[in-house]
Design a protein around this motif. Structure first.
Motif, PDB file in Angstrom:
ATOM      1  N   GLN A 540      28.186 -46.995 -50.012  1.00 49.97           N
ATOM      2  CA  GLN A 540      28.852 -48.152 -49.417  1.00 49.97           C
ATOM      3  C   GLN A 540      28.076 -48.614 -48.186  1.00 49.97           C
ATOM      4  N   SER A 541      28.005 -49.913 -48.004  1.00 54.90           N
ATOM      5  CA  SER A 541      27.190 -50.486 -46.927  1.00 54.90           C
ATOM      6  C   SER A 541      27.885 -50.403 -45.574  1.00 54.90           C
ATOM      7  N   LEU A 542      27.080 -50.544 -44.532  1.00 56.01           N
ATOM      8  CA  LEU A 542      27.590 -50.757 -43.182  1.00 56.01           C
ATOM      9  C   LEU A 542      27.478 -52.244 -42.868  1.00 56.01           C
ATOM     10  N   TYR A 543      28.552 -52.812 -42.335  1.00 57.79           N
ATOM     11  CA  TYR A 543      28.564 -54.216 -41.908  1.00 57.79           C
ATOM     12  C   TYR A 543      28.156 -54.216 -40.443  1.00 57.79           C
ATOM     13  N   VAL A 544      26.972 -54.759 -40.140  1.00 52.13           N
ATOM     14  CA  VAL A 544      26.412 -54.700 -38.792  1.00 52.13           C
ATOM     15  C   VAL A 544      26.291 -56.112 -38.241  1.00 52.13           C
ATOM     16  N   SER A 545      26.806 -56.322 -37.030  1.00 50.93           N
ATOM     17  CA  SER A 545      26.768 -57.645 -36.413  1.00 50.93           C
ATOM     18  C   SER A 545      25.434 -57.867 -35.696  1.00 50.93           C
ATOM     19  N   PRO A 546      25.136 -59.112 -35.331  1.00 55.39           N
ATOM     20  CA  PRO A 546      24.045 -59.346 -34.385  1.00 55.39           C
ATOM     21  C   PRO A 546      24.408 -58.705 -33.038  1.00 55.39           C
ATOM     22  N   PRO A 547      23.425 -58.551 -32.114  1.00 61.21           N
ATOM     23  CA  PRO A 547      23.730 -57.966 -30.802  1.00 61.21           C
ATOM     24  C   PRO A 547      24.808 -58.774 -30.069  1.00 61.21           C
ATOM     25  N   LEU A 548      25.761 -58.054 -29.478  1.00 63.87           N
ATOM     26  CA  LEU A 548      26.832 -58.688 -28.705  1.00 63.87           C
ATOM     27  C   LEU A 548      26.428 -58.794 -27.243  1.00 63.87           C
ATOM     28  N   GLY A 549      27.324 -59.285 -26.398  1.00 67.79           N
ATOM     29  CA  GLY A 549      26.990 -59.548 -24.998  1.00 67.79           C
ATOM     30  C   GLY A 549      26.473 -58.346 -24.236  1.00 67.79           C
ATOM     31  N   THR A 550      26.996 -57.173 -24.525  1.00 68.89           N
ATOM     32  CA  THR A 550      26.575 -55.953 -23.815  1.00 68.89           C
ATOM     33  C   THR A 550      25.354 -55.303 -24.455  1.00 68.89           C
ATOM     34  N   GLY A 551      24.859 -55.890 -25.528  1.00 66.97           N
ATOM     35  CA  GLY A 551      23.748 -55.278 -26.247  1.00 66.97           C
ATOM     36  C   GLY A 551      24.193 -54.386 -27.385  1.00 66.97           C
ATOM     37  N   ARG A 552      25.505 -54.052 -27.425  1.00 65.40           N
ATOM     38  CA  ARG A 552      26.006 -53.239 -28.526  1.00 65.40           C
ATOM     39  C   ARG A 552      26.114 -54.085 -29.804  1.00 65.40           C
ATOM     40  N   VAL A 553      26.401 -53.406 -30.901  1.00 64.73           N
ATOM     41  CA  VAL A 553      26.666 -54.090 -32.154  1.00 64.73           C
ATOM     42  C   VAL A 553      28.011 -53.601 -32.701  1.00 64.73           C
ATOM     43  N   ASP A 557      32.388 -49.634 -41.374  1.00 63.34           N
ATOM     44  CA  ASP A 557      32.124 -48.861 -42.580  1.00 63.34           C
ATOM     45  C   ASP A 557      32.954 -49.437 -43.721  1.00 63.34           C
ATOM     46  N   GLU A 558      32.289 -50.125 -44.651  1.00 63.66           N
ATOM     47  CA  GLU A 558      33.003 -50.773 -45.750  1.00 63.66           C
ATOM     48  C   GLU A 558      33.700 -49.762 -46.649  1.00 63.66           C
ATOM     49  N   ASN A 559      33.285 -48.518 -46.602  1.00 62.80           N
ATOM     50  CA  ASN A 559      33.884 -47.509 -47.455  1.00 62.80           C
ATOM     51  C   ASN A 559      35.333 -47.215 -47.064  1.00 62.80           C
ATOM     52  N   LEU A 560      35.640 -47.301 -45.767  1.00 64.53           N
ATOM     53  CA  LEU A 560      36.957 -46.888 -45.280  1.00 64.53           C
ATOM     54  C   LEU A 560      37.970 -48.025 -45.205  1.00 64.53           C
ATOM     55  N   CYS A 561      37.491 -49.260 -45.142  1.00 67.74           N
ATOM     56  CA  CYS A 561      38.374 -50.403 -44.881  1.00 67.74           C
ATOM     57  C   CYS A 561      39.426 -50.576 -45.974  1.00 67.74           C
ATOM     58  N   LEU A 562      40.677 -50.815 -45.568  1.00 69.72           N
ATOM     59  CA  LEU A 562      41.785 -51.061 -46.488  1.00 69.72           C
ATOM     60  C   LEU A 562      42.101 -52.544 -46.637  1.00 69.72           C
ATOM     61  N   HIS A 563      41.350 -53.419 -45.954  1.00 72.94           N
ATOM     62  CA  HIS A 563      41.538 -54.868 -46.048  1.00 72.94           C
ATOM     63  C   HIS A 563      42.966 -55.264 -45.673  1.00 72.94           C
ATOM     64  N   CYS A 564      43.505 -54.549 -44.708  1.00 77.38           N
ATOM     65  CA  CYS A 564      44.895 -54.766 -44.310  1.00 77.38           C
ATOM     66  C   CYS A 564      45.055 -55.948 -43.354  1.00 77.38           C
ATOM     67  N   GLY A 565      43.968 -56.381 -42.695  1.00 74.65           N
ATOM     68  CA  GLY A 565      44.032 -57.524 -41.798  1.00 74.65           C
ATOM     69  C   GLY A 565      44.478 -57.213 -40.387  1.00 74.65           C
ATOM     70  N   VAL A 566      44.699 -55.937 -40.040  1.00 73.20           N
ATOM     71  CA  VAL A 566      45.148 -55.581 -38.690  1.00 73.20           C
ATOM     72  C   VAL A 566      44.113 -56.000 -37.652  1.00 73.20           C
ATOM     73  N   CYS A 567      42.830 -55.878 -37.973  1.00 72.25           N
ATOM     74  CA  CYS A 567      41.790 -56.270 -37.015  1.00 72.25           C
ATOM     75  C   CYS A 567      41.900 -57.749 -36.680  1.00 72.25           C
ATOM     76  N   SER A 568      42.149 -58.565 -37.700  1.00 74.62           N
ATOM     77  CA  SER A 568      42.267 -60.007 -37.480  1.00 74.62           C
ATOM     78  C   SER A 568      43.539 -60.355 -36.708  1.00 74.62           C
ATOM     79  N   GLU A 569      44.625 -59.625 -36.988  1.00 73.22           N
ATOM     80  CA  GLU A 569      45.873 -59.876 -36.268  1.00 73.22           C
ATOM     81  C   GLU A 569      45.739 -59.514 -34.790  1.00 73.22           C
TER      82      GLU A 569
END
Length: 591
Positions: A540-553, A557-569
């Motif tokens: 399963q792939s890792l979904y990696v963002s471009p660098p954020l403001g602090t330099g982190r990304v 982990d797509e393997n664990l996600c339940l697509h529940c939408g809590v992150c968006s809420e």
């Protein structure tokens, strides 16, 4: 790691584990969602467009989607995807039209299909709406190929099979049944614009060199030929004691059929350890439920005859030894095992056979007797001849044959239009937002804890008396709805917008599976170890963002996600959005 390219349709496609694992890439979560909304006709049509035989495959598919199902990683049992396919076929309105229009005016191109099985029928289904004239040749009296001749009716009723086969034939196929093609050169001379070969793997393996094979021939049968004899009513009974050699699905069909034809003591004997049997786990369970024992680690040594009649077989007991990635079956040194029997069914494999293709016809074959093909286009060394299904790469399954049929139809269409076969149409994809309110979605994002629903079956004492009586009854509406609710909506994707993120980590804190992390970037191997929950599933792939403001990304982990939408809420800036990703594999005629 480089930022994930979510514009590549294959990225989110891979996240939809079930659809990605399906050779025909059926949009599984979408049709299950339609079932949950009681839109059975639409669920059936979506299946039909992709896998062509929903009622058939809902009963006998090898189910590559189910081991991949995300629910099986959350709890022990995956969603009953296969049985839900049957559910929409059982509960649809047969009067609801769903067929594409077939033009009365043809495009002038003639296609020959050799074989009437799932691959050929899929080619016909895809090409007829484009105006092609399609002639189908088969030596049986009806269509269906091995689906008709080798799958017993207690698993696949003839009415279900012929209903879906005749739907395609009724689109305008010129079927020439009871017609055995004897010469490829003669067929080429008929000026067809393209020829598709979908003749399956029609020859069962034998054990010709085993002592006693010739003398015991009247009581020793090749499995697939014997099954065909049962279907066509040439075989109506079998001896009381039966041995079935082989560990695949054909062996399971043979032993269960033997029980229905009078076999009282039916045993399956396998060379390999039980864990390495090729039969689907549920096929093995169903055989054992009918009181059929499976004896593993027994290598056949000889057929034993007395007074000119078969009385049993002798076997060598072995154990498996593994070294350098290879397995050897080593005799245990015990005395040979004698198993008494009246008849033996050989289900030890299938072979391709093309006696009708002349050596000078231009078709090249591999040393294994398979045609030399382009693995994508399925084109042979004769430009206008294509292969698919078991005839292409050896014995596989129905859903793979359907996938080959779609690819071959694309190739034939491109070939007939003078286009490069490598210029294949792209899949049709669509991303649609699912948000209605802060906590309201267009899909049901609840993660229910309901276990996998059991399917009702006919009582064993009844089914063993009637080989035409289907064992499984399928889901009723209440059970089907409950099973559909177990789907985790893996096609509703978590789409991340780095420009909107303020790195508050609220999504990471709220995620019930700890699949979101904000970390310093690194190599994939090293990064997988530094996440909130180590990402151990390399498939399963890792979904990696471009660098954020602090330099982190942001790493998900797509393997664990339940697509529940809590992150968006939880996100205060709407950096996360839930978007439904629909992926439809390309088919012939698409631009």
């Amino acid at each position: 790691m480089q930022p994930t390219d979510t514009d590549n349709p294959e990225y989110f496609h891979k996240v939809i584990d079930c659809q990605y694992a399906c050779p025909a890439h059926t949009p599984v979560p979408e049709y299950i969602r339609l079932i949950s909304e009681k839109r059975f006709d639409e669920a059936y049509r979506l299946n039909w467009e992709s896998n062509v035989f929903p009622g058939v495959l809902g009963r006998v598919c090898d189910r590559p989607c189910e081991p991949a199902c995300r629910r099986g990683r959350v709890e022990r049992e995956p969603v009953a995807i296969c049985r839900l396919k049957r559910f929409c076929a059982d509960h649809r309105d047969p009067a609801t039209p769903f067929l594409p229009p077939v033009p009365a005016r043809k495009n002038g191109k003639r296609i020959a299909l050799v074989g009437g099985g799932p691959a050929s029928l899929t080619v016909a289904r895809d090409l007829l709406p484009l105006g092609y004239t399609v002639d189908l040749y088969d030596d049986q009296s009806q269509g269906g190929g091995f689906m008709r001749s080798q799958l017993p009716s207690f698993r696949l009723p003839e009415s279900v099979l012929m209903g879906e086969v005749n739907t395609i034939l009724g689109m305008g196929v010129h079927a020439r049944f009871n017609h055995r093609v004897a010469s490829l050169k003669a067929l080429l001379a008929e000026d067809y614009d393209a020829i598709f070969v979908g003749t399956g793997a029609p020859r069962g393996r034998d054990l010709p060199d085993l002592p006693g094979r010739r003398e015991g021939d009247p009581w020793i049968h090749v499995g697939i030929d014997w099954l065909a004899g049962v279907v066509f009513r040439h075989v109506t009974s079998i001896g009381r004691r039966v041995l079935v050699l082989g560990g695949g699905n054909t062996a399971m069909d043979c032993c269960r059929t033997a029980r229905r034809l009078g076999g009282e003591e039916v045993r399956v004997v396998v060379r390999s350890p039980r864990a390495e049997m090729k039969a689907s786990p549920w096929e093995i369970e169903e055989a054992e439920a009918e009181d059929i024992p499976i004896l593993d680690n027994h290598v056949p040594q000889a057929f034993v005859l007395e007074d000119g009649r078969l009385v049993g077989m002798r076997f060598t007991r072995v154990r498996a030894v593994y070294a350098d990635g290879r397995r050897r079956l080593v005799p245990t040194g015990e005395e040979p095992v004698f198993l008494a029997c009246d008849e033996v069914l050989l289900a030890v494999g299938q072979l391709n056979a093309f006696p009708w293709i002349e050596a000078d016809a231009g078709i090249d074959f591999t040393p294994q007797g398979l045609p030399v093909l382009d693995p994508l286009t399925l084109q042979s060394t004769v430009g206008r001849v294509f292969f698919g299904g078991d005839a292409a790469f050896g014995p596989r399954n129905i859903i793979t044959a359907v996938a080959h049929g779609h690819e071959a139809a694309i190739s034939i269409d491109l070939f007939c239009r003078g286009r490069s076969l490598d210029e294949r149409p792209a899949p049709r994809v669509d991303l649609a937002g699912q948000k209605m309110g802060v906590h309201d979605w267009l899909y049901d994002n609840r993660v229910v804890e309901t276990g996998r629903q059991a399917v009702a079956t006919v009582a064993k004492h009844k089914t063993l008396r009637d080989r035409l009586l289907e064992v499984e009854l399928g889901f009723d509406r209440e059970v089907g709805q409950a099973e559909a609710a177990r789907c985790l909506n893996c096609d509703v994707q978590t789409v991340f917008r780095a420009a909107e993120c303020i790195e508050c980590d609220a999504c990471a804190d709220a995620c019930p599976e700890s699949c979101i992390s904000f970390v310093d970037n690194g190599s994939e191997e090293e990064l997988r170890t530094r996440l909130r929950a180590p990402a151990r599933n390399l498939g399963q792939s890792l979904y990696v963002s471009p660098p954020l403001g602090t330099g982190r990304v942001m790493v998900k982990d797509e393997n664990l996600c339940l697509h529940c939408g809590v992150c968006s809420e939880r996100c205060p800036t709407s950096a996360w959005e839930m978007q439904k990703f629909l992926y439809h594999s390309a088919q012939a005629g698409q631009v």
